[in-house]
Design a protein around this motif. Structure first.
Motif, mmCIF file in Angstrom:
data_model
loop_
_atom_site.group_PDB
_atom_site.id
_atom_site.type_symbol
_atom_site.label_atom_id
_atom_site.label_comp_id
_atom_site.label_asym_id
_atom_site.label_seq_id
_atom_site.Cartn_x
_atom_site.Cartn_y
_atom_site.Cartn_z
ATOM 1 N N ASN A 186 0.836 -1.216 0.000
ATOM 2 C CA ASN A 186 0.000 0.000 0.000
ATOM 3 C C ASN A 186 0.861 1.252 0.000
ATOM 4 O OD1 ASN A 186 -2.456 -1.275 2.406
ATOM 5 N ND2 ASN A 186 -2.599 -1.262 0.195
ATOM 6 N N LEU A 187 1.801 1.314 0.944
ATOM 7 C CA LEU A 187 2.519 2.558 1.211
ATOM 8 C C LEU A 187 3.649 2.808 0.218
ATOM 9 C CD1 LEU A 187 2.385 2.273 5.073
ATOM 10 C CD2 LEU A 187 1.118 3.897 3.667
ATOM 11 N N LEU A 213 3.823 14.651 10.718
ATOM 12 C CA LEU A 213 4.307 13.379 10.183
ATOM 13 C C LEU A 213 3.564 12.191 10.786
ATOM 14 C CD1 LEU A 213 8.155 14.054 9.974
ATOM 15 C CD2 LEU A 213 6.499 14.031 8.103
ATOM 16 N N PHE A 214 2.888 12.397 11.926
ATOM 17 C CA PHE A 214 2.103 11.296 12.491
ATOM 18 C C PHE A 214 0.848 11.039 11.669
ATOM 19 C CE2 PHE A 214 0.558 15.002 15.062
ATOM 20 C CZ PHE A 214 -0.768 14.984 14.683
ATOM 21 N N HIS A 215 0.504 11.981 10.771
ATOM 22 C CA HIS A 215 -0.716 11.858 9.976
ATOM 23 C C HIS A 215 -0.384 11.330 8.587
ATOM 24 C CE1 HIS A 215 -4.155 13.322 7.516
ATOM 25 N NE2 HIS A 215 -4.787 12.755 8.521
ATOM 26 N N THR A 216 -1.315 10.607 7.995
ATOM 27 C CA THR A 216 -1.087 9.919 6.728
ATOM 28 C C THR A 216 -0.665 10.844 5.586
ATOM 29 O OG1 THR A 216 -2.113 8.456 5.098
ATOM 30 C CG2 THR A 216 -3.586 9.978 6.247
ATOM 31 N N GLU A 313 -7.491 5.050 5.217
ATOM 32 C CA GLU A 313 -7.712 3.699 4.690
ATOM 33 C C GLU A 313 -7.266 3.530 3.237
ATOM 34 O OE1 GLU A 313 -11.033 4.395 7.792
ATOM 35 O OE2 GLU A 313 -9.930 5.577 6.322
ATOM 36 N N THR A 314 -6.916 4.657 2.569
ATOM 37 C CA THR A 314 -6.473 4.556 1.167
ATOM 38 C C THR A 314 -5.044 5.067 0.998
ATOM 39 O OG1 THR A 314 -7.530 6.666 0.561
ATOM 40 C CG2 THR A 314 -8.816 4.660 0.234
ATOM 41 N N SER A 315 -4.272 5.012 2.055
ATOM 42 C CA SER A 315 -2.795 5.130 2.034
ATOM 43 C C SER A 315 -2.100 6.481 1.831
ATOM 44 C CB SER A 315 -2.236 4.152 0.986
ATOM 45 O OG SER A 315 -2.638 2.859 1.242
ATOM 46 N N PRO A 316 -2.592 7.646 1.647
ATOM 47 C CA PRO A 316 -3.987 8.073 1.606
ATOM 48 C C PRO A 316 -4.512 8.432 0.204
ATOM 49 C CG PRO A 316 -2.627 9.965 2.054
ATOM 50 C CD PRO A 316 -1.684 8.801 1.822
ATOM 51 N N HIS A 368 -4.528 -0.557 -5.459
ATOM 52 C CA HIS A 368 -3.366 -0.897 -4.624
ATOM 53 C C HIS A 368 -3.310 -0.115 -3.323
ATOM 54 C CE1 HIS A 368 -1.662 2.910 -5.984
ATOM 55 N NE2 HIS A 368 -1.874 2.536 -7.230
ATOM 56 N N ASN A 369 -4.128 0.952 -3.227
ATOM 57 C CA ASN A 369 -4.071 1.822 -2.050
ATOM 58 C C ASN A 369 -5.028 1.417 -0.931
ATOM 59 O OD1 ASN A 369 -6.359 2.495 -3.518
ATOM 60 N ND2 ASN A 369 -6.246 4.668 -3.031
#
Length: 512
Positions: A186-187, A213-216, A313-316, A368-369
């Motif tokens: 995903n990432l 940076l703690f956020h997606t 949820e979409t990696s983002p 893929h995300n």
């Protein structure tokens, strides 16, 4: 079995661009070679603390160089990373630690007080990076000291592509936060697609790392994507419009990723700035960007903002305005490479039934995300992923050109006297009033209509009255749409992703 690790993103750039500057932190310049060396040293320290493949490390570190060091060190030993929001209380952090069954919490000295309290509540082992206060009665282990006592990790531990790399806790509009499971695939894919398929950026670009940076958004689109490309990330721990403009000018930043509140902050600061930067690329996400802000930014800074859309949820990243398709203000563009986005009937939860072009429905995503599900919540995962599509809970439309527009969260919909009112539409209109800096529209209980429309506004010009704004709105919105109530606020409550917390506004203003 296909092996893949998100740690590869940093390891490969250290191999390819060893002497390029990876991170600028408070003026200090750290090359890719140095950053990867420091990361492998921290990884050895984590292993010395008993952390290995499949373990879980929670991280509470602000936007300083120790964030990527610890993040990639955890990945390098084969562990899963839980980035913890720095806005949480000790009890809220303890919930995340317990729910994720974290084997270790690594705090930065600036957040040691909250982190140590949370670790004690949840019974989680604790380590710290950064200088410790002298008066601590029982100081935690210092990761730097532990790492200095053992040789650096030779190379990273590889994982399977579908193994979980990062667990992101969603701020969620209802109930307790859920841990979204993001895989290495995903990432790695999301970072690569963002830099190679969406916008024409290069390894010479300098990115401002002001999103947490703690956020997606800050983690994948800011940090991981910049390192994937071999660019330079300039860290800003605490955002203000003035500080951002100063740093952009000083470090020749070319790329700015931000949420709408940050663009509003830049516009405020621009009025007092002697010189304004010329940015090559500006990307907005995290919440809906009012078209009025986009237009003002283009007029003052001379830069176009490319708005996108995604979720934890979409990696983002799921969709964005991108040069391949052109940009359309007020939309979030087209799906990124390898991702499909469609509109489905929201009232049929058990299966995906697509709606015709131009019809309003629930945005659904596959590709893929899309995440591997929610940690230890099979029922929530089954509700979210249906027929291979992720149901976002967001309402939107797709036009004939394929542009996606977000209308609103299904939970934020206001039903006034039987008519559906979408707060986003009302907010777009009110945001154009010259005295308004920020606006959030909510529904409040009403005996006659079921729900009444209430605009909570932050003023640029304090002279505006409630009656004046209601009258102004009445002329520009349908009879069922204009606000009958206006509440003035000094600021709007923001969540970790810088979205306005409408549930807090509803709790504060309902019944008034």
């Amino acid at each position: 079995m296909t092996t893949l690790s998100l740690a590869t993103v940093l390891a490969e750039s250290a191999r390819r661009y060893p002497d390029k500057v990876a991170v600028i932190d408070a003026g200090a310049r750290i090359t890719y070679h140095e950053l990867w060396q420091q990361t492998r040293e921290y990884a050895a320290g984590l292993r010395e603390l008993g952390i290995g493949p499949g373990d879980t490390i929670a991280v509470m570190i602000p936007n300083v160089a120790d964030f990527p060091r610890v993040y990639y060190a955890a990945l390098a030993v084969g562990a899963r990373v839980v980035p913890v929001s720095l806005l949480l209380t000790a009890d809220e952090v303890a919930y995340v630690l317990a729910d994720s069954q974290a084997d270790l919490l690594v705090t930065h000295s600036a957040f040691l007080q909250v982190g140590a309290a949370a670790a004690q509540i949840s019974g989680t082992p604790l380590a710290n990076v950064g200088p410790l206060p002298a008066e601590l009665p029982a100081p935690p282990r210092r990761l730097e000291e532990v790492s200095a006592s053992v040789p650096a990790l030779h190379t990273y531990v590889t994982r399977e592509a579908e193994d979980v790399a990062v667990i992101l806790y969603t701020s969620g509009t209802t109930g307790k936060p859920k841990g979204a499971l993001l895989t290495h695939l995903n990432l790695v894919m999301n970072a690569a697609v963002n830099v190679f398929d969406v916008h024409p950026i290069t390894g010479d670009d300098v990115v401002l790392g002001c999103l947490p940076l703690f956020h997606t958004f800050g983690q994948t689109v800011g940090m991981n994507a910049t390192f994937r490309l071999g660019g330079t990330l300039v860290l800003l721990p605490r955002f203000s419009g003035e500080a951002a403009i100063d740093l952009i000018l000083r470090e020749n930043v070319t790329i700015f990723h931000g949420v709408p509140t940050m663009y509003i902050g830049l516009l405020e600061a621009a009025a007092k700035a002697e010189k304004l930067p010329q940015l090559k690329l500006c990307v907005s996400g995290g919440a809906s960007l009012p078209v009025a802000v986009l237009e003002r930014f283009a007029a003052i800074f001379g830069s176009q903002i490319w708005e996108g859309y995604g979720l934890s949820e979409t990696s983002p990243t799921a969709t964005t305005n991108q040069p391949a398709y052109g940009a359309k203000p007020g939309t979030v563009g087209h799906p990124i490479w390898g991702v499909e986005v469609e509109i489905a009937r929201p009232e049929i939860p058990e299966r995906i039934e697509f709606l015709p072009t131009g019809e309003l429905g629930e945005i659904v995503i596959r590709g893929h995300n899309v995440f591997a599900g929610y940690l230890n919540r099979p029922e929530a995962t089954a509700e979210a992923i249906v027929d291979g599509w992720f149901r976002t809970g967001d309402l939107g439309v797709k036009d004939e050109q394929g542009f996606i527009s977000i209308v609103d969260r299904t939970k934020d919909l206001i039903i006034r006297g039987g008519f559906n009112v979408y707060p986003r539409e009302v907010e777009e209109v009110i945001a154009r009033h010259p005295a308004i800096q920020q606006v959030a529209v909510i529904g409040v209980a009403d005996e006659t209509h079921g729900e009444e429309i209430c605009a909570v506004v932050v003023l640029e010009d304090k002279g505006l009255t409630e009656e004046e704004l209601i009258d102004w709105s009445r002329e520009r919105l349908g009879k069922h749409k204009y606000p009958r109530q206006v509440r003035f606020a000094e600021s709007l409550p923001l969540g970790p992703s810088m979205k306005v917390l409408k549930r807090e506004l509803r709790a504060q203003y309902s019944g008034k």
